[in-house]
Design an enzyme around this catalytic site. Structure first.
Site, PDB file in Angstrom:
ATOM      1  N   SER A  10       0.835  -1.205   0.000  1.00 49.34           N
ATOM      2  CA  SER A  10       0.000   0.000   0.000  1.00 49.34           C
ATOM      3  C   SER A  10       0.869   1.255   0.000  1.00 49.34           C
ATOM      4  CB  SER A  10      -0.927  -0.026   1.215  1.00 49.34           C
ATOM      5  OG  SER A  10      -0.198  -0.289   2.392  1.00 49.34           O
ATOM      6  N   GLU A  12       0.890   5.595   0.959  1.00 45.47           N
ATOM      7  CA  GLU A  12       0.218   6.670   1.712  1.00 45.47           C
ATOM      8  C   GLU A  12       0.424   8.042   1.070  1.00 45.47           C
ATOM      9  OE1 GLU A  12       0.364   6.342   6.035  1.00 45.47           O
ATOM     10  OE2 GLU A  12       1.067   8.413   6.092  1.00 45.47           O
ATOM     11  N   THR A  43      -3.787  10.531   4.887  1.00 51.87           N
ATOM     12  CA  THR A  43      -3.647  10.983   6.276  1.00 51.87           C
ATOM     13  C   THR A  43      -4.698  12.029   6.639  1.00 51.87           C
ATOM     14  OG1 THR A  43      -2.104  12.757   5.788  1.00 51.87           O
ATOM     15  CG2 THR A  43      -1.143  10.578   6.224  1.00 51.87           C
ATOM     16  N   TYR A  44      -4.750  12.298   7.938  1.00 56.89           N
ATOM     17  CA  TYR A  44      -5.809  13.121   8.505  1.00 56.89           C
ATOM     18  C   TYR A  44      -5.192  13.971   9.602  1.00 56.89           C
ATOM     19  CZ  TYR A  44     -10.409  13.702  10.841  1.00 56.89           C
ATOM     20  OH  TYR A  44     -11.561  14.181  11.393  1.00 56.89           O
ATOM     21  N   ALA A  46      -5.405  15.524  13.030  1.00 58.77           N
ATOM     22  CA  ALA A  46      -6.268  15.336  14.199  1.00 58.77           C
ATOM     23  C   ALA A  46      -6.813  16.676  14.707  1.00 58.77           C
ATOM     24  CB  ALA A  46      -5.496  14.642  15.309  1.00 58.77           C
ATOM     25  N   GLY A 102      -3.804  10.454  16.556  1.00 60.56           N
ATOM     26  CA  GLY A 102      -3.327  11.688  15.949  1.00 60.56           C
ATOM     27  C   GLY A 102      -2.452  12.473  16.899  1.00 60.56           C
ATOM     28  N   ASP A 103      -1.936  13.575  16.393  1.00 57.54           N
ATOM     29  CA  ASP A 103      -1.081  14.468  17.177  1.00 57.54           C
ATOM     30  C   ASP A 103      -1.651  15.870  17.128  1.00 57.54           C
ATOM     31  OD1 ASP A 103       1.015  12.868  18.149  1.00 57.54           O
ATOM     32  OD2 ASP A 103       1.898  12.789  16.143  1.00 57.54           O
ATOM     33  N   TYR A 137       4.575   0.820  16.812  1.00 53.49           N
ATOM     34  CA  TYR A 137       5.875   1.487  16.861  1.00 53.49           C
ATOM     35  C   TYR A 137       7.013   0.553  17.284  1.00 53.49           C
ATOM     36  CZ  TYR A 137       2.563   5.283  16.661  1.00 53.49           C
ATOM     37  OH  TYR A 137       1.533   6.101  16.259  1.00 53.49           O
ATOM     38  N   GLU A 150       4.124  -0.078  25.683  1.00 54.66           N
ATOM     39  CA  GLU A 150       3.869   0.126  24.249  1.00 54.66           C
ATOM     40  C   GLU A 150       2.961  -0.995  23.714  1.00 54.66           C
ATOM     41  OE1 GLU A 150       5.125   2.475  21.927  1.00 54.66           O
ATOM     42  OE2 GLU A 150       3.877   1.380  20.502  1.00 54.66           O
ATOM     43  N   GLN A 168       5.268   2.568  12.390  1.00 50.97           N
ATOM     44  CA  GLN A 168       6.086   3.759  12.134  1.00 50.97           C
ATOM     45  C   GLN A 168       7.302   3.297  11.329  1.00 50.97           C
ATOM     46  OE1 GLN A 168       6.514   6.715  11.428  1.00 50.97           O
ATOM     47  NE2 GLN A 168       5.762   7.541  13.362  1.00 50.97           N
ATOM     48  N   PHE A 208      11.697  14.787  10.975  1.00 52.27           N
ATOM     49  CA  PHE A 208      10.577  13.853  11.240  1.00 52.27           C
ATOM     50  C   PHE A 208      11.013  12.802  12.251  1.00 52.27           C
ATOM     51  CE2 PHE A 208       9.031  14.137   6.562  1.00 52.27           C
ATOM     52  CZ  PHE A 208       8.250  15.234   6.857  1.00 52.27           C
ATOM     53  N   HIS A 258       4.057  -0.872   3.541  1.00 50.37           N
ATOM     54  CA  HIS A 258       3.233   0.337   3.378  1.00 50.37           C
ATOM     55  C   HIS A 258       4.197   1.507   3.152  1.00 50.37           C
ATOM     56  CE1 HIS A 258      -0.194   3.052   4.105  1.00 50.37           C
ATOM     57  NE2 HIS A 258       0.618   3.784   4.850  1.00 50.37           N
TER      58      HIS A 258
HETATM   59  P1  FAD Z   1      -2.513   5.597  20.466  1.00 50.80           P
HETATM   60  O1  FAD Z   1      -2.524   4.173  20.081  1.00 50.80           O
HETATM   61  O2  FAD Z   1      -3.720   6.145  21.122  1.00 50.80           O
HETATM   62  O3  FAD Z   1      -1.234   5.801  21.397  1.00 50.80           O
HETATM   63  C1  FAD Z   1      -0.712   7.104  21.679  1.00 50.80           C
HETATM   64  C2  FAD Z   1       0.188   7.043  22.903  1.00 50.80           C
HETATM   65  O4  FAD Z   1      -0.615   6.853  24.062  1.00 50.80           O
HETATM   66  C3  FAD Z   1       1.174   5.869  22.887  1.00 50.80           C
HETATM   67  O5  FAD Z   1       2.354   6.281  23.528  1.00 50.80           O
HETATM   68  C4  FAD Z   1       0.458   4.801  23.707  1.00 50.80           C
HETATM   69  O6  FAD Z   1       1.370   3.899  24.288  1.00 50.80           O
HETATM   70  C5  FAD Z   1      -0.257   5.669  24.741  1.00 50.80           C
HETATM   71  N1  FAD Z   1      -1.512   5.071  25.229  1.00 50.80           N
HETATM   72  C6  FAD Z   1      -2.434   4.409  24.512  1.00 50.80           C
HETATM   73  N2  FAD Z   1      -3.472   4.039  25.281  1.00 50.80           N
HETATM   74  C7  FAD Z   1      -3.201   4.509  26.534  1.00 50.80           C
HETATM   75  C8  FAD Z   1      -3.883   4.458  27.780  1.00 50.80           C
HETATM   76  N3  FAD Z   1      -5.059   3.855  27.916  1.00 50.80           N
HETATM   77  N4  FAD Z   1      -3.298   5.066  28.861  1.00 50.80           N
HETATM   78  C9  FAD Z   1      -2.094   5.697  28.752  1.00 50.80           C
HETATM   79  N5  FAD Z   1      -1.410   5.761  27.595  1.00 50.80           N
HETATM   80  C10 FAD Z   1      -1.952   5.180  26.495  1.00 50.80           C
HETATM   81  N6  FAD Z   1      -0.985  11.342  12.735  1.00 50.80           N
HETATM   82  C11 FAD Z   1      -1.930  12.192  12.281  1.00 50.80           C
HETATM   83  O7  FAD Z   1      -2.152  13.258  12.889  1.00 50.80           O
HETATM   84  N7  FAD Z   1      -2.643  11.906  11.138  1.00 50.80           N
HETATM   85  C12 FAD Z   1      -2.446  10.761  10.439  1.00 50.80           C
HETATM   86  O8  FAD Z   1      -3.112  10.523   9.429  1.00 50.80           O
HETATM   87  C13 FAD Z   1      -1.460   9.835  10.912  1.00 50.80           C
HETATM   88  N8  FAD Z   1      -1.243   8.659  10.278  1.00 50.80           N
HETATM   89  C14 FAD Z   1      -0.354   7.740  10.822  1.00 50.80           C
HETATM   90  C15 FAD Z   1      -0.210   6.484  10.200  1.00 50.80           C
HETATM   91  C16 FAD Z   1       0.689   5.562  10.716  1.00 50.80           C
HETATM   92  C17 FAD Z   1       0.814   4.206  10.051  1.00 50.80           C
HETATM   93  C18 FAD Z   1       1.469   5.882  11.863  1.00 50.80           C
HETATM   94  C19 FAD Z   1       2.463   4.888  12.408  1.00 50.80           C
HETATM   95  C20 FAD Z   1       1.323   7.117  12.480  1.00 50.80           C
HETATM   96  C21 FAD Z   1       0.403   8.049  11.977  1.00 50.80           C
HETATM   97  N9  FAD Z   1       0.191   9.297  12.589  1.00 50.80           N
HETATM   98  C22 FAD Z   1      -0.734  10.176  12.093  1.00 50.80           C
HETATM   99  C23 FAD Z   1       0.942   9.656  13.793  1.00 50.80           C
HETATM  100  C24 FAD Z   1       0.138   9.249  15.054  1.00 50.80           C
HETATM  101  O9  FAD Z   1      -1.090   9.929  15.087  1.00 50.80           O
HETATM  102  C25 FAD Z   1       0.964   9.615  16.259  1.00 50.80           C
HETATM  103  O10 FAD Z   1       2.051   8.746  16.359  1.00 50.80           O
HETATM  104  C26 FAD Z   1       0.188   9.692  17.551  1.00 50.80           C
HETATM  105  O11 FAD Z   1       1.026  10.319  18.525  1.00 50.80           O
HETATM  106  C27 FAD Z   1      -0.249   8.354  18.105  1.00 50.80           C
HETATM  107  O12 FAD Z   1      -1.291   7.815  17.397  1.00 50.80           O
HETATM  108  P2  FAD Z   1      -1.795   6.323  17.723  1.00 50.80           P
HETATM  109  O13 FAD Z   1      -2.995   6.108  16.927  1.00 50.80           O
HETATM  110  O14 FAD Z   1      -0.683   5.385  17.637  1.00 50.80           O
HETATM  111  O15 FAD Z   1      -2.199   6.562  19.260  1.00 50.80           O
END
Ligand code: FAD
Length: 282
Positions: A10, A12, A43-44, A46, A102-103, A137, A150, A168, A208, A258
């Site tokens: 795939s 992106e 991508t999106y 947040a 998202g971030d 990750y 993690e 990642q 990055f 990907h």
């Molecule tokens: P989560 O899985 O929610 O985790 C985020 C952090 O919180 C991690 O450190 C996790 O260990 C911790 N955590 C999770 N659950 C809990 C809990 N219950 N209590 C305490 N801590 C917890 N970003 C964008 O803005 N837009 C995009 O389109 C985008 N696409 C991406 C695509 C891929 C394939 C990847 C790898 C990353 C992408 N990102 C994108 C970046 C991503 O949004 C960031 O890395 C973000 O900080 C974490 O997203 P996540 O979905 O992994 O979060």
């Protein structure tokens, strides 16, 4: 030539912010269509910055016959709007989404809802209508303090209903293999597809990588620093290094790749061709 026909390949994109960026991406999309990836993901932002762009691009490319997997986050979007969006996606033929936390921009104090909550919400509202990908990750998320937490948080997403994961990016294949095996030992059995970042611009890659916690190994960093002002030389070297990385990953059993295209076609195409992925019935 790849043997495992179930492997998924795939690509992106991110939604361009300008009209000229859109026209450029259309050209990239056109060039990459020869590769016949299983899907393109989009991508999106947040914080809402590219929300509309993600939707528009998804609908447009989906209508052109491609399989599009839009990324989706709660961000500043209400549950009601997420349900509406999912309905629209379903209507336009989207069958796969990438669910993320998202971030937020640096300095923001807002709290985003975890991806596991989003996966749970989507499953509750739409049952099995979508294949859900999540992020993971191998070199740890910057907010994670150990491999144990993690993987515990990754497992929450799987238990909530994620079907597969995209990592990642990384440049050390062992990081992936150790992570995959650790996940398996901890009850995670969904496909974990390596995210691949082609090397085209050293300054951007370095920035990055610092932000997202991806390591550029020392041997690679020194070589890229030497080539930083030689655009062509850097790209050629990047193609060589990333092709080798992909070969090792696939030989070691990775269930696909990907590509983070950064909306560019040249390196992805060359690596794809080097791996003889083209021409296969993907
Ligand atoms: P989560 O899985 O929610 O985790 C985020 C952090 O919180 C991690 O450190 C996790 O260990 C911790 N955590 C999770 N659950 C809990 C809990 N219950 N209590 C305490 N801590 C917890 N970003 C964008 O803005 N837009 C995009 O389109 C985008 N696409 C991406 C695509 C891929 C394939 C990847 C790898 C990353 C992408 N990102 C994108 C970046 C991503 O949004 C960031 O890395 C973000 O900080 C974490 O997203 P996540 O979905 O992994 O979060």
């Amino acid at each position: 030539m790849q043997e495992k026909s179930e492997n998924q390949f795939s690509i992106e994109f991110f939604p361009p912010k300008t009209i000229s960026g859109e026209a450029k991406l259309d050209g990239v999309f056109d060039k990459l269509s020869r590769l016949k990836p299983h899907f393109y993901s989009i991508t999106y932002g947040a914080n809402g910055s590219t929300k509309r762009g993600t939707q528009e691009l998804t609908f447009r490319y989906q209508q052109m016959g491609a399989n599009i997997a839009p990324h989706i986050s709660f961000g500043d979007t209400s549950e009601k709007d997420i349900i509406g969006l999912l309905r629209e996606y379903k209507k336009s033929g989207v069958g796969r989404i990438v669910a993320l936390r998202g971030d937020l921009p640096k300095g923001s104090n807002e709290k985003l809802r975890y991806a596991s909550e989003l996966v749970e919400f989507i499953r509750e509202k739409t049952a099995d209508q979508f294949h859900i990908d999540v992020a993971c990750y191998p070199e740890l998320h910057p907010e994670s303090d150990s491999i144990k937490t993690e993987v515990k948080h990754f497992k929450n997403k799987v238990d909530a209903g994620a079907n597969s994961a995209i990592t990642q990016y990384f440049y050390n294949p062992d990081a992936y293999f150790h992570y995959r095996d650790y996940c398996a030992q901890n009850g995670i059995n969904i496909p974990i597809v390596p995210g691949i970042m082609p090397i085209t611009n050293y300054n951007n890659l370095s920035r990055f990588s610092t932000n997202c916690g991806a390591e550029i190994p020392r041997w690679l960093r020194f070589r890229l620093e030497e080539l930083r002002d030689d655009k062509r030389g850097l790209q050629e070297y990047g193609i060589e290094v990333v092709t080798e990385l992909c070969e090792k990953l696939l030989a070691g059993g990775a269930p696909g790749l990907h590509f983070y295209s950064m909306n560019l076609s040249a390196s992805v195409t060359r690596i794809w061709d080097n791996l003889s992925l083209s021409g296969k019935d993907n």
